[in-house]
Enzyme design. Structure first.
Site, mmCIF file in Angstrom:
data_model
loop_
_atom_site.group_PDB
_atom_site.id
_atom_site.type_symbol
_atom_site.label_atom_id
_atom_site.label_comp_id
_atom_site.label_asym_id
_atom_site.label_seq_id
_atom_site.Cartn_x
_atom_site.Cartn_y
_atom_site.Cartn_z
ATOM 1 C CD GLU B 121 13.815 6.120 -2.501
ATOM 2 O OE1 GLU B 121 14.965 5.459 -2.404
ATOM 3 O OE2 GLU B 121 12.814 5.436 -2.996
ATOM 4 C CG HIS B 191 4.631 -2.640 -1.257
ATOM 5 N ND1 HIS B 191 5.307 -3.644 -1.404
ATOM 6 C CD2 HIS B 191 5.034 -1.835 -2.665
ATOM 7 C CE1 HIS B 191 5.845 -3.651 -2.576
ATOM 8 N NE2 HIS B 191 5.674 -2.502 -3.130
#
Lengths: 330, 423
Positions: B121, B191
């Site tokens: 990322e 999540h």
């Protein structure tokens, strides 16, 4: 391999020599690695049972997830059993293990029972983390298993820190830090590896290369697909991760190397997962069913331990199904 | 009882208070309070029509039924078609993405414009900064909001400050980073997070959160084309759940403006993303009790449109803010502080924040954690009943009734009031 093993299989308790498959090395002398493994029928049966047990539990997890009794994210490691059982066979319970989220097999090797694992997935109090962690966060303090980590690559610096603690206390232990082929591109890995080599920490970096990071194959994500050679000065080797004896001997060798003060080692285990990345991934958009069937036929880890001897596997199968009954009831 | 000589006296004062139409609280039935599975959503129609004040369409009749996922694919398609220097990339984006938001784009525009990145990322966002500084328009995707943290340094130190530190010579305006975020029912710790509060502290970033497909498409196109870097959070629980008749053409919704979805005079409800549904359900519950709620969708979280909020709070005098993120220093805290600063004298009750608790996002306890319509409705009631309960609390403190026993007296007073109302 099946034929080789059958040829050597003697119906007695004498030891069996299993030749190990070829490996690739980086900054190692190839002849340092053992080329055969000594074992006997009991050990083979033990590994067979352990791996089949793990396989059954993964299938049971699949079932309860589909029945919506377990929720959250569920990452199954059927097809990768040789990694978990092989590593456990090569080290002791005094050594530390830390891994990513595909951790059910490691939990089983470190004191987990089917009730605890399935209970944890279902969020029940008798689960490993009292239901608060879910499938990804199972740990054991007594058996030095640090989980079970959800964020990709986050466990690598943590494992390196554990190794520093071991070195500081001057113990004869290692920390096995596992990560996947996806995490092989995370910056955290290289930062931690640099620290480990700088301070000669007793950490074994094990890359479980199952070919796919979620849906992206290794070739399309990594410029250098020799993941064992990516950690610069840290010596590495690529092992066939579906062959349990190869894994066991490699880990034993790596542990000796670390304990002799030469610093960390990087092992890349070539393995495969039959399920998708998680239960929400079918696993078929980036590979075909034929690929998966081919691996099941040719490179299944449980097969490398089973003989062509007819009665033994069926007996073992019966024993294992007896053990697996209670967890099927849940 | 120092203040009142008789019970009738007390009742007289209370009836006077009641005649000013001060609200008394209602306890919801037990079926709604059993949170083990969360209260079931109300059967309501959440679909909306295009707001013609904001969006000027060329073909207002050419509409297609889409959910948020499809409207985002449509928006990306239009963005890639209209600007040849646009790039869409991220983890697993090429085959369509884990949420199927980029299906078909690689086949249409080629791998040099729609491609996969490795699992890094920090690398993805740093790479985007370079790409837009060289003149492109970058639409990176962060697969889950929880994974945005390796890129936090790049966002805060590079993306937000590039224009400032080069005195406008270069800028990162071409970045629109799409992030799938928010609770999804079974996400667990990693999540389901909502990281907008971490970025709210950074001047230079813009954050946009849509609530339905019409908004998603317009806001995404506006974000991609905006001259400032934008983080576009998409509530993943609404990817399939939220469906609307979305115009097929190219249209944009202005950024940095909040939208008043429903007008009302009693209390202002403020939220964004998936929480707007909860607000709408709670407002419906409140309507049955005679409370008229005004709902505002914040849309752009940073910089947020305070004018709309100020106008509304000056009208109603009560504000309730909700979001899924933990309550301490969440987005609601900032807006609450500003509201009190500017609208203090118009307010009839302090700002109420109905947010998540200060814990890691829980795995099994998610239904207890999320701010749902029942908690919001309780919050509305607290706001409405504040004045009456404040008066009662003051009187009870004057006559030296200790704090723990006050609720008993208050409930007795309310009971008498109701009886008086009914007779």
């Amino acid at each position: 391999l099946k034929q080789v093993v059958a040829k050597h299989a003697v119906r007695s308790l004498s030891s069996i020599t299993v030749p190990l498959p070829d490996i690739s090395v980086y900054r190692f002398e190839k002849n340092l690695f053992p080329q055969k493994a000594e074992t006997n029928r009991e050990e083979m049966l033990k590994y067979f049972k352990a791996m089949t047990f793990q396989r059954r539990i993964e299938i049971a997890c699949d079932e309860i997830y589909k029945m919506k009794q377990a929720r959250g994210f569920c990452h199954l490691m059927d097809g990768q059993e040789a990694v978990a059982v092989g590593i456990e066979a090569g080290i002791t319970l005094q050594d530390y293990i830390i891994t990513a989220y595909r951790c059910h097999g490691f939990m089983l090797g470190r004191g987990g029972t089917p009730e605890k694992i399935l209970g944890e997935m279902m969020g029940k109090l008798n689960g490993v983390s009292k239901g608060k962690g879910g499938s990804m966060h199972m740990t054991s303090q007594k058996n030095r298993f640090f989980g079970g980590n959800g964020i990709v690559g986050a466990q690598i610096p943590i494992g390196t820190g554990l190794a520093y603690g071991i070195k500081y206390e001057e113990k004869k232990e290692v920390c096995v830090t596992l990560y996947g082929d996806g995490a092989a591109n995370q910056g955290q890995l290289f930062e931690a590896a640099n620290m480990a080599m700088l301070w000669k920490l007793p950490v074994i970096y094990v890359c479980e290369n199952n070919g796919f990071a979620m849906g992206t194959s290794v070739a399309r994500a990594s410029a250098n697909t020799n993941l064992y050679a990516r950690l610069d000065l840290i010596p590495g080797a690529r092992i066939n991760g579906q062959h349990i004896y190869a894994v066991r001997e490699a880990i034993k060798f790596a542990k000796e190397w670390c304990l002799s003060g030469k610093g960390p080692v990087c092992l890349e285990l070539l393995t495969y997962r039959y399920h998708g990345h998680s239960m929400s991934d079918s696993g078929l958009t980036y590979r075909t069913r034929e690929d998966i069937q081919k691996v099941r036929k040719e490179r299944d880890p449980i097969m490398t331990v089973s003989y062509t001897h007819l009665t033994l596997p069926t007996k073992a199968q019966v024993q294992i199904s007896v053990v697996a009954e209670p967890l099927k009831k849940k | 009882m120092g203040l009142f000589k008789t019970k009738e006296d007390m009742l007289k004062v209370l009836t006077r208070a009641a005649s000013k139409q001060v609200y008394t609280r209602v306890l919801l039935p037990k079926s709604l309070r059993a949170f083990s599975a969360g209260p079931a959503p109300l059967k309501m129609d959440f679909s909306e029509k295009v707001n013609t004040n904001e969006i000027k369409l060329k073909n207002p009749t050419k509409l297609k039924k889409m959910n948020i996922c499809q409207s985002i694919t449509n928006a990306l398609d239009i963005a890639l078609a209209t600007n040849p220097n646009t790039f869409v990339y991220g983890e697993d984006v090429k085959f369509g993405g884990v949420f199927r938001c980029t299906v078909g784009l690689n086949e249409k525009y080629g791998t040099d414009r729609v491609f996969n990145t490795p699992l890094s990322e920090q690398g993805i966002i740093g790479f985007s900064v370079g790409l837009v500084a060289a003149g492109g328009v970058a639409i990176p995707e962060i697969q889950f909001g929880d994974y945005i943290f390796p890129a936090f340094d790049q966002f805060v130190n590079e993306v937000a400050k590039y224009r400032y530190r080069t005195n406008g010579l270069f800028n990162t305006g071409g970045i629109c980073c799409r992030v799938a975020y928010g609770a999804v029912g079974h996400g667990g710790h990693y999540h389901s997070q909502t990281p907008e509060a971490h970025f709210m502290h950074t001047a230079g970033l813009t954050m946009v959160i849509p609530r339905n497909p019409i908004q998603a498409k317009g806001l995404l196109l506006a974000s991609i084309r905006s001259p400032d870097p934008v983080i576009f959070f998409e509530p993943k629980i609404l990817y399939r759940m939220s469906e609307d008749m979305v115009p097929e053409e190219d249209y944009e919704i202005p950024l940095r403006k909040a939208e008043v979805i429903k007008e009302g005079k009693d209390v202002t409800l403020l939220g964004y993303g998936a929480s707007v549904r909860q607000l709408q359900m709670a407002a419906k519950m409140a309507e049955e009790k005679g409370i008229a709620c005004e709902i505002i969708d914040l849309r752009t979280i940073l910089p947020y449109d305070f004018e709309t909020i100020e106008k509304s709070v000056n009208k109603t005098g009560r504000l309730l803010i909700t979001h899924e993120a933990p309550i301490t220093s969440g987005a609601a805290a900032e807006i609450a502080a500003k509201t009190i600063e500017k609208c203090f004298l118009h307010m009839k009750a302090p700002v109420k924040r109905v947010c998540g608790y200060d814990t890691p996002f829980p795995f099994v306890y998610e239904p207890f954690y999320l701010p749902n319509r029942v908690k919001i409705f309780d919050g509305i009631q607290e706001l409405m009943a504040y004045q009456l309960e404040l008066l009662l609390n003051q009187w009870l403190s004057l006559i030296h009734i200790s704090e723990p026993t006050r609720p008993l007296y208050i409930s007795y007073a309310v009971f008498c009031l109701k009886k008086k109302k009914n007779t």
